[in-house]
Design a protein around this motif. Sequence first.
Motif, PDB file in Angstrom:
ATOM      1  N   GLY A  47     -25.069  -7.317   6.411  1.00 13.81           N
ATOM      2  CA  GLY A  47     -24.219  -8.450   6.743  1.00 13.81           C
ATOM      3  C   GLY A  47     -22.829  -8.356   6.161  1.00 13.81           C
ATOM      4  N   ILE A  48     -22.458  -7.201   5.634  1.00 15.57           N
ATOM      5  CA  ILE A  48     -21.143  -6.991   5.039  1.00 15.57           C
ATOM      6  C   ILE A  48     -20.225  -6.391   6.102  1.00 15.57           C
ATOM      7  N   SER A  49     -19.043  -7.001   6.301  1.00 14.51           N
ATOM      8  CA  SER A  49     -18.134  -6.494   7.325  1.00 14.51           C
ATOM      9  C   SER A  49     -17.305  -5.343   6.749  1.00 14.51           C
ATOM     10  N   VAL A  50     -17.224  -4.262   7.514  1.00 16.62           N
ATOM     11  CA  VAL A  50     -16.549  -3.046   7.052  1.00 16.62           C
ATOM     12  C   VAL A  50     -15.618  -2.539   8.148  1.00 16.62           C
ATOM     13  N   GLN A  51     -14.387  -2.240   7.773  1.00 17.05           N
ATOM     14  CA  GLN A  51     -13.458  -1.549   8.666  1.00 17.05           C
ATOM     15  C   GLN A  51     -13.275  -0.142   8.151  1.00 17.05           C
ATOM     16  N   MET A  52     -13.506   0.850   9.026  1.00 19.14           N
ATOM     17  CA  MET A  52     -13.350   2.239   8.611  1.00 19.14           C
ATOM     18  C   MET A  52     -11.992   2.762   9.041  1.00 19.14           C
ATOM     19  N   HIS A  53     -11.339   3.493   8.151  1.00 19.83           N
ATOM     20  CA  HIS A  53     -10.074   4.108   8.514  1.00 19.83           C
ATOM     21  C   HIS A  53     -10.320   5.181   9.568  1.00 19.83           C
ATOM     22  N   ALA A  54      -9.471   5.198  10.590  1.00 20.67           N
ATOM     23  CA  ALA A  54      -9.542   6.212  11.630  1.00 20.67           C
ATOM     24  C   ALA A  54      -8.271   7.032  11.594  1.00 20.67           C
ATOM     25  N   GLY A  55      -8.402   8.346  11.700  1.00 22.14           N
ATOM     26  CA  GLY A  55      -7.258   9.231  11.623  1.00 22.14           C
ATOM     27  C   GLY A  55      -6.408   9.174  12.867  1.00 22.14           C
ATOM     28  N   ALA A  56      -5.160   9.548  12.719  1.00 27.60           N
ATOM     29  CA  ALA A  56      -4.227   9.632  13.842  1.00 27.60           C
ATOM     30  C   ALA A  56      -3.850  11.097  14.012  1.00 27.60           C
ATOM     31  N   GLY A  57      -4.229  11.701  15.143  1.00 24.14           N
ATOM     32  CA  GLY A  57      -3.994  13.128  15.311  1.00 24.14           C
ATOM     33  C   GLY A  57      -4.953  13.923  14.447  1.00 24.14           C
ATOM     34  N   GLU A  58      -4.489  15.004  13.888  1.00 19.42           N
ATOM     35  CA  GLU A  58      -5.333  15.839  13.037  1.00 19.42           C
ATOM     36  C   GLU A  58      -5.391  15.241  11.631  1.00 19.42           C
ATOM     37  N   GLY A  59      -6.568  15.251  11.049  1.00 16.94           N
ATOM     38  CA  GLY A  59      -6.729  14.747   9.698  1.00 16.94           C
ATOM     39  C   GLY A  59      -6.829  13.234   9.651  1.00 16.94           C
ATOM     40  N   MET A  60      -7.074  12.716   8.443  1.00 19.38           N
ATOM     41  CA  MET A  60      -7.289  11.284   8.260  1.00 19.38           C
ATOM     42  C   MET A  60      -6.048  10.554   7.753  1.00 19.38           C
ATOM     43  N   GLY A  61      -4.975  11.291   7.462  1.00 14.04           N
ATOM     44  CA  GLY A  61      -3.776  10.653   6.939  1.00 14.04           C
ATOM     45  C   GLY A  61      -3.775  10.656   5.425  1.00 14.04           C
ATOM     46  N   SER A  62      -2.609  10.424   4.821  1.00  9.45           N
ATOM     47  CA  SER A  62      -2.474  10.471   3.372  1.00  9.45           C
ATOM     48  C   SER A  62      -3.189   9.304   2.713  1.00  9.45           C
ATOM     49  N   MET A  63      -3.534   9.460   1.452  1.00 11.02           N
ATOM     50  CA  MET A  63      -4.158   8.375   0.695  1.00 11.02           C
ATOM     51  C   MET A  63      -3.223   7.179   0.610  1.00 11.02           C
ATOM     52  N   LYS A  64      -1.916   7.445   0.453  1.00 11.25           N
ATOM     53  CA  LYS A  64      -0.957   6.360   0.357  1.00 11.25           C
ATOM     54  C   LYS A  64      -0.978   5.501   1.623  1.00 11.25           C
ATOM     55  N   SER A  65      -0.960   6.146   2.789  1.00 16.54           N
ATOM     56  CA  SER A  65      -0.960   5.391   4.041  1.00 16.54           C
ATOM     57  C   SER A  65      -2.283   4.660   4.242  1.00 16.54           C
ATOM     58  N   GLN A  66      -3.380   5.274   3.804  1.00 20.98           N
ATOM     59  CA  GLN A  66      -4.674   4.617   3.948  1.00 20.98           C
ATOM     60  C   GLN A  66      -4.776   3.381   3.055  1.00 20.98           C
ATOM     61  N   PHE A  67      -4.276   3.479   1.842  1.00 19.39           N
ATOM     62  CA  PHE A  67      -4.292   2.307   0.952  1.00 19.39           C
ATOM     63  C   PHE A  67      -3.400   1.194   1.508  1.00 19.39           C
ATOM     64  N   LYS A  68      -2.295   1.591   2.132  1.00 20.43           N
ATOM     65  CA  LYS A  68      -1.414   0.596   2.727  1.00 20.43           C
ATOM     66  C   LYS A  68      -2.130  -0.142   3.868  1.00 20.43           C
ATOM     67  N   LYS A  69      -2.850   0.599   4.692  1.00 21.18           N
ATOM     68  CA  LYS A  69      -3.601  -0.017   5.785  1.00 21.18           C
ATOM     69  C   LYS A  69      -4.748  -0.868   5.249  1.00 21.18           C
ATOM     70  N   ALA A  70      -5.387  -0.384   4.171  1.00 18.95           N
ATOM     71  CA  ALA A  70      -6.481  -1.152   3.573  1.00 18.95           C
ATOM     72  C   ALA A  70      -5.982  -2.496   3.059  1.00 18.95           C
ATOM     73  N   ASP A  71      -4.814  -2.468   2.400  1.00 22.34           N
ATOM     74  CA  ASP A  71      -4.242  -3.712   1.890  1.00 22.34           C
ATOM     75  C   ASP A  71      -3.842  -4.637   3.040  1.00 22.34           C
ATOM     76  N   GLY A  72      -3.260  -4.060   4.097  1.00 17.67           N
ATOM     77  CA  GLY A  72      -2.843  -4.859   5.242  1.00 17.67           C
ATOM     78  C   GLY A  72      -4.003  -5.448   6.027  1.00 17.67           C
ATOM     79  N   SER A  73      -5.181  -4.867   5.915  1.00 23.87           N
ATOM     80  CA  SER A  73      -6.342  -5.371   6.653  1.00 23.87           C
ATOM     81  C   SER A  73      -6.857  -6.694   6.099  1.00 23.87           C
ATOM     82  N   GLY A  74      -6.483  -7.008   4.844  1.00 24.43           N
ATOM     83  CA  GLY A  74      -6.993  -8.218   4.210  1.00 24.43           C
ATOM     84  C   GLY A  74      -8.348  -8.036   3.557  1.00 24.43           C
ATOM     85  N   ALA A  75      -8.840  -6.810   3.481  1.00 23.30           N
ATOM     86  CA  ALA A  75     -10.159  -6.554   2.897  1.00 23.30           C
ATOM     87  C   ALA A  75     -10.191  -6.913   1.418  1.00 23.30           C
ATOM     88  N   GLN A  76     -11.351  -7.335   0.944  1.00 19.55           N
ATOM     89  CA  GLN A  76     -11.529  -7.640  -0.474  1.00 19.55           C
ATOM     90  C   GLN A  76     -11.584  -6.373  -1.324  1.00 19.55           C
TER      91      GLN A  76
END
Length: 453
Positions: A370-399
Amino acid sequence: MPTVTTENKTTTAKPVKTQALTAVKGMNDLLPPASAQWEWLEDKVRGLMARHAYRNLRTPIVEPTALFVRGLGEVTDIVEKEMYSFEDRLNGEQLTLRPEATAGVVRAVVEHNMLYDGGKRLYYMGPMFRHERPQRGRYRQFHQIGAEALGFPGAEVDAELILLAATLWQELGLQDVRLELNSLGQPNERAAHRAALIAHLEQHMDVLDEEAKRRLHSNPLRILDTKNPAMQAVVEAAPKLMDYLGEASLAHFNAVRAILDASGVTYRINPRLVRGMDYYNLTVFEFVTDRLGSQGTICGGGRYDYLIEQVGGKPAPAVGWALGVERVLELLKEQGTLPEATGPDVYAIVPDASALPVVFKTIQNLRARGISVQMHAGAGEGMGSMKSQFKKADGSGAQFGLIFGGDELARGEVTLKSLRDGAGAQEPVPLADVTVRVAEKLAQSTTQPQTLA
């Protein structure tokens, strides 16, 4: 790209640009995050209806045109000017996009003989359609939520439905809404009042506008609902329907009022309140506000004891109401109490795509809990930098962020990082314990401190 050859030269034809298509005027898309506010309202309604033993009914958006002509009345604004009606090219049937839901609910109840074993309490949600000038809180495709109680003649059910709506306002935190109440009596009482009303209005023909003159002999009761300032004095002096009510109608109205009084619901008797459809009798009511300009009615309804017979069923009483979803949400927004859309509980941060099999297994276990989870999805090759992923994680509103780093996975762990405590506290968690630990952290983050009396 196609080419065009002429006598002297060959040129390349420019491709024709495809014209972008847009929504029909007055019919709007509902996009995230606003759609989450609609879901919040709908969830509130479902819970309230369940506690009052009202069950959900869903009827078609398209109905026979005759249903609305017969049920609403040929000289109502809806039938005369606002319905989206058309002929089915396959079989010549006259069809209409439903402008309101009560007639369709009654048609379904009659068609399926739903009252064979007693009365039914029903509710619905869905889009309605009227061809009118779009304005604030009023659109060509709009949405209603309604409650209908069919097969019950008593005033207690009128009061039950009014209290049902009043309770919804309380649970939504809706402010500055007042209840207006009236009785339209029975057909014979309205006929006597109608004759007196026409006689009164005929004495003031010089004041009546063209719309009032047109309705004078077809639907004079609707003239009382005019917004024309020049006619207000004439309308105020018109005979009051309440003065023509018989003993039974007055007893019904007073029984409704007694229950509302005992329940602490305040109201104003409005002798000019008539509603827009012809099918009403006895109790009519509206919940209105002054905060939405001219579109002040957010919910209205009443008793319609003769509609079931008009639609072709055996005579049976009924009462109901409908609220405008857009208007309720607009009012909540106006008063600043519309809840913000919430983000997911967890955002999964994936530094390397090779971790995806483990990531999917883990987050599916979380979702199963029952826990809602959003998974990061890569754009093009690879999953993207950690910095960009943390930025998206923060922007998602996740706890929380759940980091599936290579070193952690090699140790059979992931990193759980808080995204909302300001400090960004993080801790390693064994993969086998992720579901339990995330659930614990979420429970801690939602626990409010207790205040002792």
